[in-house]
Motif scaffolding. Structure first.
Motif, mmCIF file in Angstrom:
data_model
loop_
_atom_site.group_PDB
_atom_site.id
_atom_site.type_symbol
_atom_site.label_atom_id
_atom_site.label_comp_id
_atom_site.label_asym_id
_atom_site.label_seq_id
_atom_site.Cartn_x
_atom_site.Cartn_y
_atom_site.Cartn_z
ATOM 1 N N ASN A 59 0.821 -1.218 0.000
ATOM 2 C CA ASN A 59 0.000 0.000 0.000
ATOM 3 C C ASN A 59 0.853 1.266 0.000
ATOM 4 O O ASN A 59 0.621 2.204 0.752
ATOM 5 C CB ASN A 59 -0.967 0.002 1.186
ATOM 6 C CG ASN A 59 -2.185 0.855 0.924
ATOM 7 O OD1 ASN A 59 -2.366 1.386 -0.174
ATOM 8 N ND2 ASN A 59 -3.034 1.000 1.914
ATOM 9 N N THR A 113 -4.172 14.024 0.320
ATOM 10 C CA THR A 113 -5.083 12.913 0.613
ATOM 11 C C THR A 113 -4.930 11.868 -0.484
ATOM 12 O O THR A 113 -4.901 12.202 -1.668
ATOM 13 C CB THR A 113 -6.545 13.402 0.675
ATOM 14 O OG1 THR A 113 -6.629 14.455 1.636
ATOM 15 C CG2 THR A 113 -7.480 12.272 1.056
ATOM 16 N N ASN A 114 -4.833 10.600 -0.084
ATOM 17 C CA ASN A 114 -4.664 9.507 -1.037
ATOM 18 C C ASN A 114 -5.987 8.821 -1.330
ATOM 19 O O ASN A 114 -6.843 8.710 -0.459
ATOM 20 C CB ASN A 114 -3.674 8.476 -0.497
ATOM 21 C CG ASN A 114 -2.297 9.050 -0.332
ATOM 22 O OD1 ASN A 114 -1.800 9.209 0.765
ATOM 23 N ND2 ASN A 114 -1.669 9.387 -1.439
ATOM 24 N N TYR A 115 -6.113 8.355 -2.565
ATOM 25 C CA TYR A 115 -7.300 7.642 -3.027
ATOM 26 C C TYR A 115 -6.848 6.471 -3.883
ATOM 27 O O TYR A 115 -5.689 6.379 -4.259
ATOM 28 C CB TYR A 115 -8.177 8.530 -3.916
ATOM 29 C CG TYR A 115 -8.507 9.893 -3.360
ATOM 30 C CD1 TYR A 115 -9.569 10.065 -2.494
ATOM 31 C CD2 TYR A 115 -7.756 11.016 -3.721
ATOM 32 C CE1 TYR A 115 -9.891 11.309 -1.978
ATOM 33 C CE2 TYR A 115 -8.068 12.270 -3.203
ATOM 34 C CZ TYR A 115 -9.131 12.410 -2.350
ATOM 35 O OH TYR A 115 -9.439 13.652 -1.835
ATOM 36 N N GLU A 167 -4.680 9.284 -7.577
ATOM 37 C CA GLU A 167 -4.178 8.636 -6.373
ATOM 38 C C GLU A 167 -3.901 9.604 -5.234
ATOM 39 O O GLU A 167 -3.782 9.179 -4.095
ATOM 40 C CB GLU A 167 -2.913 7.844 -6.713
ATOM 41 C CG GLU A 167 -3.211 6.709 -7.664
ATOM 42 C CD GLU A 167 -1.986 5.999 -8.147
ATOM 43 O OE1 GLU A 167 -0.856 6.485 -7.889
ATOM 44 O OE2 GLU A 167 -2.140 4.963 -8.803
ATOM 45 N N GLU A 168 -3.773 10.882 -5.557
ATOM 46 C CA GLU A 168 -3.463 11.866 -4.519
ATOM 47 C C GLU A 168 -3.990 13.223 -4.955
ATOM 48 O O GLU A 168 -3.943 13.563 -6.135
ATOM 49 C CB GLU A 168 -1.950 11.938 -4.320
ATOM 50 C CG GLU A 168 -1.512 12.826 -3.170
ATOM 51 C CD GLU A 168 -0.004 12.798 -2.984
ATOM 52 O OE1 GLU A 168 0.568 13.871 -2.752
ATOM 53 O OE2 GLU A 168 0.601 11.717 -3.077
ATOM 54 N N ARG A 224 -0.579 4.944 -0.684
ATOM 55 C CA ARG A 224 -1.157 5.715 0.416
ATOM 56 C C ARG A 224 -0.175 6.031 1.532
ATOM 57 O O ARG A 224 -0.355 6.986 2.266
ATOM 58 C CB ARG A 224 -2.337 4.960 1.019
ATOM 59 C CG ARG A 224 -3.516 4.897 0.104
ATOM 60 C CD ARG A 224 -4.647 4.144 0.772
ATOM 61 N NE ARG A 224 -5.758 4.025 -0.140
ATOM 62 C CZ ARG A 224 -6.870 4.718 -0.033
ATOM 63 N NH1 ARG A 224 -7.043 5.564 0.933
ATOM 64 N NH2 ARG A 224 -7.836 4.557 -0.912
ATOM 65 N N HIS A 225 0.832 5.207 1.706
ATOM 66 C CA HIS A 225 1.741 5.368 2.843
ATOM 67 C C HIS A 225 3.172 5.521 2.348
ATOM 68 O O HIS A 225 3.732 4.568 1.803
ATOM 69 C CB HIS A 225 1.642 4.164 3.787
ATOM 70 C CG HIS A 225 0.264 3.915 4.288
ATOM 71 N ND1 HIS A 225 -0.339 4.723 5.232
ATOM 72 C CD2 HIS A 225 -0.654 2.967 3.963
ATOM 73 C CE1 HIS A 225 -1.560 4.272 5.469
ATOM 74 N NE2 HIS A 225 -1.774 3.215 4.715
#
Length: 197
Positions: A25, A189-191, A183-184, A28-29
């Motif tokens: 992941n 913020t991530n998606y 994605e960001e 997101r991280h």
């Protein structure tokens, strides 16, 4: 990706395969503590029994694997998938690394939209603001401008989800929407692109 990889590997081997999946992941991280945690976990987990092959999927996993391979997967071959051409070319330059790149057919997608909706005179292009997504901007612009469609082009880049939804909802009926990846946003913020779609 998971189903396709499992299906292809199963078809190529008569004996059962032991497939381990690690969902990093990394989209997101990205913080250093998170990455260090994964490095230590993978190093410990696979020290006694290293894999025969590592299959990183998508750019963050490929870059992470290449950057830390000597620590977590020394001398293990890497076969990657779902990387853009430039990333794939860089990866191919390393020993025991191969894989396949993807190509975005922006022009073909826009032509299909024009064929299906010939009355549409506007094109709204949506993309996130991550480093990878920013890299898509020039290629997308060049592909669309080369078509000389006469359409009004609106690039919507990295808006937070609520603002993005308002912008799309306000689009008139003569607007086609080209979704790249999201994605960001500009607020960090991530998606996943599927969430935004």
């Amino acid at each position: 990706w998971d189903r396709g990889i499992r299906s292809s590997l199963s078809a190529g081997f008569e004996e059962p395969l032991d497939i381990e999946i690690e969902y990093l992941n990394l989209v997101r991280h990205k913080d250093p503590d998170y990455l260090r945690g994964w490095i230590e976990l993978l190093k410990t987990k696979y020290a006694a029994m290293p894999p025969d092959l590592v299959l990183p999927v998508y750019v963050p996993a490929l870059e992470f694997t290449l950057q830390h391979r000597e620590t977590i997967f020394p001398n293990v071959p890497i076969v990657f998938c779902s990387a853009p051409l430039k990333v794939a070319e860089r990866a191919h330059g390393q020993p025991k690394v191969t894989g396949v790149a993807f190509r975005l057919d922006i022009a073909g997608t826009v032509e299909t939209a024009r064929r299906l909706h010939p009355a549409n005179n506007r094109l709204m292009v949506l993309r996130g603001s991550s480093e990878l997504e920013r890299g898509l901007k020039r290629a997308t612009q060049d592909a669309i401008l080369a078509l000389n469609t006469g359409m009004e082009i609106d690039f919507v880049e990295g808006l937070p989800r609520s603002q993005l939804l308002e912008k799309v909802a306000a689009a008139d009926r003569n607007t086609s929407i080209l979704m790249l990846t999201y994605e960001e946003d500009t607020e960090g913020t991530n998606y996943s692109t599927a969430e935004i779609i």
